[in-house]
Design a protein around this motif. Structure first.
Motif, PDB file in Angstrom:
ATOM      1  N   VAL A  83      39.740 106.843 -43.329  1.00  0.00           N
ATOM      2  CA  VAL A  83      41.009 106.333 -43.835  1.00  0.00           C
ATOM      3  C   VAL A  83      41.204 106.663 -45.308  1.00  0.00           C
ATOM      4  N   ARG A  84      42.463 106.746 -45.639  1.00  0.00           N
ATOM      5  CA  ARG A  84      42.880 106.735 -47.038  1.00  0.00           C
ATOM      6  C   ARG A  84      43.596 105.402 -47.212  1.00  0.00           C
ATOM      7  N   ARG A  85      43.208 104.668 -48.244  1.00  0.00           N
ATOM      8  CA  ARG A  85      43.758 103.330 -48.447  1.00  0.00           C
ATOM      9  C   ARG A  85      44.396 103.284 -49.829  1.00  0.00           C
ATOM     10  N   PHE A  86      45.613 102.751 -49.872  1.00  0.00           N
ATOM     11  CA  PHE A  86      46.368 102.667 -51.117  1.00  0.00           C
ATOM     12  C   PHE A  86      46.787 101.220 -51.329  1.00  0.00           C
ATOM     13  N   VAL A  87      46.504 100.689 -52.511  1.00  0.00           N
ATOM     14  CA  VAL A  87      46.787  99.290 -52.805  1.00  0.00           C
ATOM     15  C   VAL A  87      47.727  99.213 -54.009  1.00  0.00           C
ATOM     16  N   SER A  88      48.783  98.396 -53.867  1.00  0.00           N
ATOM     17  CA  SER A  88      49.745  98.208 -54.952  1.00  0.00           C
ATOM     18  C   SER A  88      50.437  96.868 -54.775  1.00  0.00           C
ATOM     19  N   LYS A  89      50.995  96.371 -55.862  1.00  0.00           N
ATOM     20  CA  LYS A  89      51.807  95.152 -55.803  1.00  0.00           C
ATOM     21  C   LYS A  89      53.252  95.484 -55.450  1.00  0.00           C
ATOM     22  N   ASP A  90      53.608  96.751 -55.608  1.00  0.00           N
ATOM     23  CA  ASP A  90      54.992  97.200 -55.465  1.00  0.00           C
ATOM     24  C   ASP A  90      55.190  97.952 -54.145  1.00  0.00           C
ATOM     25  N   SER A  91      56.039  97.421 -53.276  1.00  0.00           N
ATOM     26  CA  SER A  91      56.275  98.064 -51.977  1.00  0.00           C
ATOM     27  C   SER A  91      56.964  99.411 -52.117  1.00  0.00           C
ATOM     28  N   THR A  92      57.775  99.598 -53.161  1.00  0.00           N
ATOM     29  CA  THR A  92      58.434 100.903 -53.346  1.00  0.00           C
ATOM     30  C   THR A  92      57.428 101.983 -53.713  1.00  0.00           C
ATOM     31  N   VAL A  93      56.373 101.603 -54.424  1.00  0.00           N
ATOM     32  CA  VAL A  93      55.309 102.555 -54.746  1.00  0.00           C
ATOM     33  C   VAL A  93      54.641 103.017 -53.457  1.00  0.00           C
ATOM     34  N   LEU A  94      54.315 102.075 -52.583  1.00  0.00           N
ATOM     35  CA  LEU A  94      53.659 102.440 -51.320  1.00  0.00           C
ATOM     36  C   LEU A  94      54.581 103.249 -50.416  1.00  0.00           C
ATOM     37  N   GLN A  95      55.875 102.958 -50.441  1.00  0.00           N
ATOM     38  CA  GLN A  95      56.819 103.753 -49.648  1.00  0.00           C
ATOM     39  C   GLN A  95      56.844 105.183 -50.173  1.00  0.00           C
ATOM     40  N   SER A  96      56.836 105.338 -51.475  1.00  0.00           N
ATOM     41  CA  SER A  96      56.820 106.677 -52.076  1.00  0.00           C
ATOM     42  C   SER A  96      55.514 107.403 -51.755  1.00  0.00           C
ATOM     43  N   PHE A 129      41.687 104.902 -52.320  1.00  0.00           N
ATOM     44  CA  PHE A 129      40.338 104.907 -51.759  1.00  0.00           C
ATOM     45  C   PHE A 129      40.292 105.861 -50.578  1.00  0.00           C
ATOM     46  N   GLU A 130      39.154 106.502 -50.377  1.00  0.00           N
ATOM     47  CA  GLU A 130      38.881 107.265 -49.161  1.00  0.00           C
ATOM     48  C   GLU A 130      37.612 106.680 -48.581  1.00  0.00           C
ATOM     49  N   GLU A 131      37.666 106.266 -47.307  1.00  0.00           N
ATOM     50  CA  GLU A 131      36.548 105.531 -46.734  1.00  0.00           C
ATOM     51  C   GLU A 131      36.330 105.877 -45.268  1.00  0.00           C
ATOM     52  N   LYS A 132      35.127 105.561 -44.807  1.00  0.00           N
ATOM     53  CA  LYS A 132      34.816 105.541 -43.384  1.00  0.00           C
ATOM     54  C   LYS A 132      34.533 104.082 -43.057  1.00  0.00           C
ATOM     55  N   ILE A 133      35.244 103.548 -42.099  1.00  0.00           N
ATOM     56  CA  ILE A 133      35.088 102.135 -41.764  1.00  0.00           C
ATOM     57  C   ILE A 133      34.770 102.017 -40.279  1.00  0.00           C
ATOM     58  N   GLU A 134      33.651 101.356 -39.983  1.00  0.00           N
ATOM     59  CA  GLU A 134      33.209 101.195 -38.604  1.00  0.00           C
ATOM     60  C   GLU A 134      34.058 100.159 -37.881  1.00  0.00           C
ATOM     61  N   LYS A 135      34.189 100.367 -36.589  1.00  0.00           N
ATOM     62  CA  LYS A 135      34.934  99.427 -35.740  1.00  0.00           C
ATOM     63  C   LYS A 135      34.260  98.053 -35.852  1.00  0.00           C
ATOM     64  N   GLY A 136      35.072  97.025 -35.994  1.00  0.00           N
ATOM     65  CA  GLY A 136      34.557  95.668 -36.104  1.00  0.00           C
ATOM     66  C   GLY A 136      34.319  95.214 -37.539  1.00  0.00           C
ATOM     67  N   LYS A 137      34.491  96.094 -38.517  1.00  0.00           N
ATOM     68  CA  LYS A 137      34.248  95.732 -39.915  1.00  0.00           C
ATOM     69  C   LYS A 137      35.516  95.300 -40.647  1.00  0.00           C
ATOM     70  N   ASN A 138      36.690  95.587 -40.054  1.00  0.00           N
ATOM     71  CA  ASN A 138      37.945  95.226 -40.693  1.00  0.00           C
ATOM     72  C   ASN A 138      38.942  94.835 -39.594  1.00  0.00           C
ATOM     73  N   ASP A 139      39.336  93.571 -39.572  1.00  0.00           N
ATOM     74  CA  ASP A 139      40.214  93.062 -38.515  1.00  0.00           C
ATOM     75  C   ASP A 139      41.552  93.798 -38.468  1.00  0.00           C
ATOM     76  N   TRP A 140      42.122  94.085 -39.634  1.00  0.00           N
ATOM     77  CA  TRP A 140      43.413  94.783 -39.664  1.00  0.00           C
ATOM     78  C   TRP A 140      43.288  96.150 -38.994  1.00  0.00           C
ATOM     79  N   LEU A 141      42.264  96.897 -39.363  1.00  0.00           N
ATOM     80  CA  LEU A 141      42.088  98.231 -38.780  1.00  0.00           C
ATOM     81  C   LEU A 141      41.776  98.155 -37.294  1.00  0.00           C
TER      82      LEU A 141
END
Length: 160
Positions: free
Chosen positions: A51-64, A91-103
């Motif tokens: 996954v590539r994960r992007f975190v921001s407080k601004d929804s317009t930033v994430l839309q862009s 972030f760029e990550e490898k996340i195993e199944k069961g380690k993140n409920d959202w994913l």
């Protein structure tokens, strides 16, 4: 007695340095053999997503960001953080199944946005990978440490 103890300590240190610490660092063949011998029990990797994960407080930033996913994380970082630092965290990550409920609920290639109290996360699942083993290149430090422990154990058994 103090000098003998000091001399023995120096000899032991030199022996450990030569036969354990340095050997594990430079013996690439021995390290590869150790990894191959132990990967089934120590270095398993369950089904996971890249996954590539992007975190921001601004929804317009994430839309862009979602419109510019063809760019690298460093390019996106420099675009969005040039005016105000920490506008976007990447972030760029490898996340195993069961380690993140959202994913676990979004276990497929594509994008989704997770809303938290004070921030939003854009998840971009690049690929879903089956069970396997962690590549040596990614966990080399851990494997070197394990190899050093095995070399030390062998050295101690040889002395006794």
């Amino acid at each position: 007695m103090v000098l003998d103890e000091y001399r023995s300590g120096i000899l032991l240190f030199n022996l450990m340095e030569k036969e354990v610490w340095n050997k594990a660092m430079v013996d690439s063949t021995g390290l590869e053999e150790f990894y191959q011998k132990n990967k089934r029990k120590n270095y398993k990797l369950a089904e996971h997503v890249v996954v590539r994960r992007f975190v921001s407080k601004d929804s317009t930033v994430l839309q862009s960001v979602s419109d510019q996913l063809e760019k690298s994380n460093s390019e996106l970082d420099s675009i969005f953080n040039s005016q105000e630092p920490l506008t976007l965290r990447t972030f760029e990550e490898k996340i195993e199944k069961g380690k993140n409920d959202w994913l676990d609920d979004h276990w497929e290639v594509g994008t989704s946005i997770q809303k938290e109290k004070n921030f939003l996360t854009l998840w971009s699942v690049v690929s879903v990978q089956p069970d396997g083993y962690k590549p040596l290149a990614e966990i080399k430090g851990l494997v070197i440490s394990d190899y050093q422990n095995e070399l030390e154990k062998g050295l101690v058994e040889g002395i006794e």
